[in-house]
Design a protein around this motif. Sequence first.
Motif, short mmCIF file in Angstrom:
data_model
loop_
_atom_site.label_atom_id
_atom_site.label_comp_id
_atom_site.label_asym_id
_atom_site.label_seq_id
_atom_site.Cartn_x
_atom_site.Cartn_y
_atom_site.Cartn_z
N ALA A 87 0.84 -1.00 0.10
CA ALA A 87 -0.03 0.12 -0.18
C ALA A 87 0.86 1.35 0.14
N SER A 88 1.79 1.24 -0.81
CA SER A 88 2.59 2.41 -0.94
C SER A 88 3.03 2.54 -2.52
N CYS A 89 3.03 3.70 -3.25
CA CYS A 89 3.49 3.39 -4.58
C CYS A 89 3.68 5.21 -4.84
N THR A 90 4.70 4.93 -5.82
CA THR A 90 5.31 6.20 -6.36
C THR A 90 4.52 6.61 -7.82
N LEU A 91 3.68 7.54 -7.75
CA LEU A 91 2.87 8.00 -8.58
C LEU A 91 3.32 9.26 -9.82
N ASP A 92 4.57 9.71 -9.42
CA ASP A 92 4.97 10.57 -10.43
C ASP A 92 5.13 9.90 -11.81
N PRO A 93 4.94 10.40 -12.97
CA PRO A 93 4.21 9.69 -14.01
C PRO A 93 4.15 8.38 -13.92
N GLU A 94 2.54 8.06 -13.77
CA GLU A 94 2.28 6.65 -13.71
C GLU A 94 1.25 6.12 -14.67
N ALA A 95 0.09 6.87 -14.62
CA ALA A 95 -0.93 6.45 -15.44
C ALA A 95 -1.91 7.40 -16.20
N ASN A 145 -1.65 9.47 2.46
CA ASN A 145 -0.38 10.18 2.87
C ASN A 145 0.51 10.55 1.68
N VAL A 146 0.85 11.83 1.38
CA VAL A 146 1.71 12.15 0.21
C VAL A 146 3.16 12.67 0.71
N VAL A 147 4.02 11.84 0.09
CA VAL A 147 5.26 11.89 0.68
C VAL A 147 6.26 12.40 -0.51
N ASP A 148 6.90 13.38 -0.33
CA ASP A 148 8.11 14.04 -1.27
C ASP A 148 9.13 13.09 -1.33
N THR A 149 9.48 12.18 -2.38
CA THR A 149 10.50 11.31 -2.52
C THR A 149 11.85 11.90 -2.77
N THR A 185 0.76 23.68 -10.60
CA THR A 185 1.41 22.63 -11.11
C THR A 185 0.87 21.16 -10.86
N ILE A 186 1.03 20.35 -11.57
CA ILE A 186 0.62 18.76 -11.34
C ILE A 186 1.70 18.06 -11.46
N SER A 187 1.96 17.32 -10.57
CA SER A 187 3.34 16.25 -10.46
C SER A 187 2.77 14.81 -10.71
N HIS A 188 1.67 14.57 -10.48
CA HIS A 188 1.33 13.30 -10.59
C HIS A 188 -0.18 13.02 -11.06
N VAL A 189 -0.41 11.96 -11.99
CA VAL A 189 -1.39 11.58 -12.39
C VAL A 189 -1.69 9.98 -12.27
N GLY A 229 3.95 8.45 -3.19
CA GLY A 229 5.28 9.25 -3.19
C GLY A 229 5.27 9.88 -4.45
N VAL A 230 5.57 11.18 -4.45
CA VAL A 230 5.67 12.21 -5.43
C VAL A 230 6.83 13.07 -5.58
N ASN A 231 7.39 13.59 -6.61
CA ASN A 231 8.30 14.42 -6.77
C ASN A 231 7.82 15.91 -7.07
N PRO A 232 7.35 16.69 -6.20
CA PRO A 232 6.99 17.93 -6.66
C PRO A 232 7.17 19.12 -7.70
N LYS A 233 8.31 18.41 -8.25
CA LYS A 233 8.97 19.36 -9.17
C LYS A 233 8.81 18.53 -10.63
N ALA A 234 8.09 17.33 -10.65
CA ALA A 234 7.42 16.71 -11.74
C ALA A 234 6.45 17.51 -12.39
N ARG A 235 6.31 17.41 -13.88
CA ARG A 235 5.34 18.30 -14.36
C ARG A 235 4.63 17.54 -15.51
N ARG A 236 3.35 17.34 -14.97
CA ARG A 236 2.37 16.64 -15.88
C ARG A 236 1.39 17.65 -16.55
N ASN A 237 0.87 17.41 -17.71
CA ASN A 237 -0.31 18.18 -18.38
C ASN A 237 -1.56 17.01 -18.80
N PRO A 238 -2.21 16.87 -17.87
CA PRO A 238 -3.39 15.91 -18.35
C PRO A 238 -4.29 16.80 -18.68
N ALA A 239 -5.28 16.15 -19.70
CA ALA A 239 -6.26 17.02 -20.28
C ALA A 239 -7.66 16.38 -19.94
#
Length: 338
Positions: A99-107, A137-141, A233-237, A304-314
């Motif tokens: 039950a822990s996942c790293t979700l910067d770019p995932e899906a 819980n959101v963690v900055d990896t 900005t969006i770091s994770h989808v 786990g996310v990297n806040p510096k990551a950038r996603r552009n979902p539509a």
Amino acid sequence: MVQLSQAVTAAILATGVFAHPGGNVNKEILRRQAHLDHSERRNVQSCKRDLIGSGWVREQHQRREARLHELRVAAGFAQPGDLVRRDVGEVEEEYGVQASCTLDPEATEGPYWVVGELVRQDLLTGEKGAITHLDINVVDTSTCKPVTDAYVEMWGSNSTGVYTGVQSRGNGDGGSSSLVSNALRGLQPTGANGTATFITVIPGHYVGRTNHLHTIVHHGATLLPNNTIAGGTISHVGQFYIEQNFLNQVEKTAPYNTNTQKVTTNAQDMLFNMGKQGGDDPVMKISLIGSKIEDGLYATIDVGVNPKARRNPAPVNMWTSSGGKPYPNSPWTGYPDT
């Protein structure tokens, strides 16, 4: 670092995997593979020593134990003084394994994201099903510290596999009535411990996908007077899932058992299998509040996310006072009817 073999990736691409009926997700598979192969990739497990050393793992486990007990007391299934705590040493040893996942770019965000949803904890708006109190819980990896200034967005289909705020043949019954509802959609800010909480339901299945919840993590957004957010900005989808044996039991309860759409299991869902790669585990840990599913559920997951990551979902639509309206120039317009 666990990687998909080139042969497996090629096989997945050759199948023309669908994220939702009619939508090819080859780009999402390649993006996920590139993320898994990145030399600087870190996940929640990478932060285990820091999170234990700071006392955060202990504090969050005890908080979650107390919250589950509180829900059981409120529902009449326990007495205030009945709380029995698990050994924290065992919890710390197992931390990051499940039950822990790293979700910067995932899906993929999929064709049913509606932008402009309300900041609110209770997403039910009259929907029935396996009522779930979801604790994220959101963690900055990159720093191994909780993310305290983000907005977590959450949406999913209802118990019979229909998304609100949109209309399409791939969306359950395809009726227009869902356009005027924002049920099972909303956002919550992360608190001092990086925690966001929602009340929702276990989502139903629909053709081509296993049951899943969608999530987006926003950084630096501004809360507007109408209780929506803008900017940032969006770091994770990403997407959360349910363990298959438990999911089978949920599907036997009402109103899930009225859903006539074809079932796709976790094992058959390529996006689920991609989400399990690289040491990640996007399956929520779920506990019964009472003696059966109908009594309610408590679900937890650490992200786990990297806040510096950038996603552009539509988004496909935007939420307005009169319901879901088409988002200008959306690549999902008409999807999957065309």
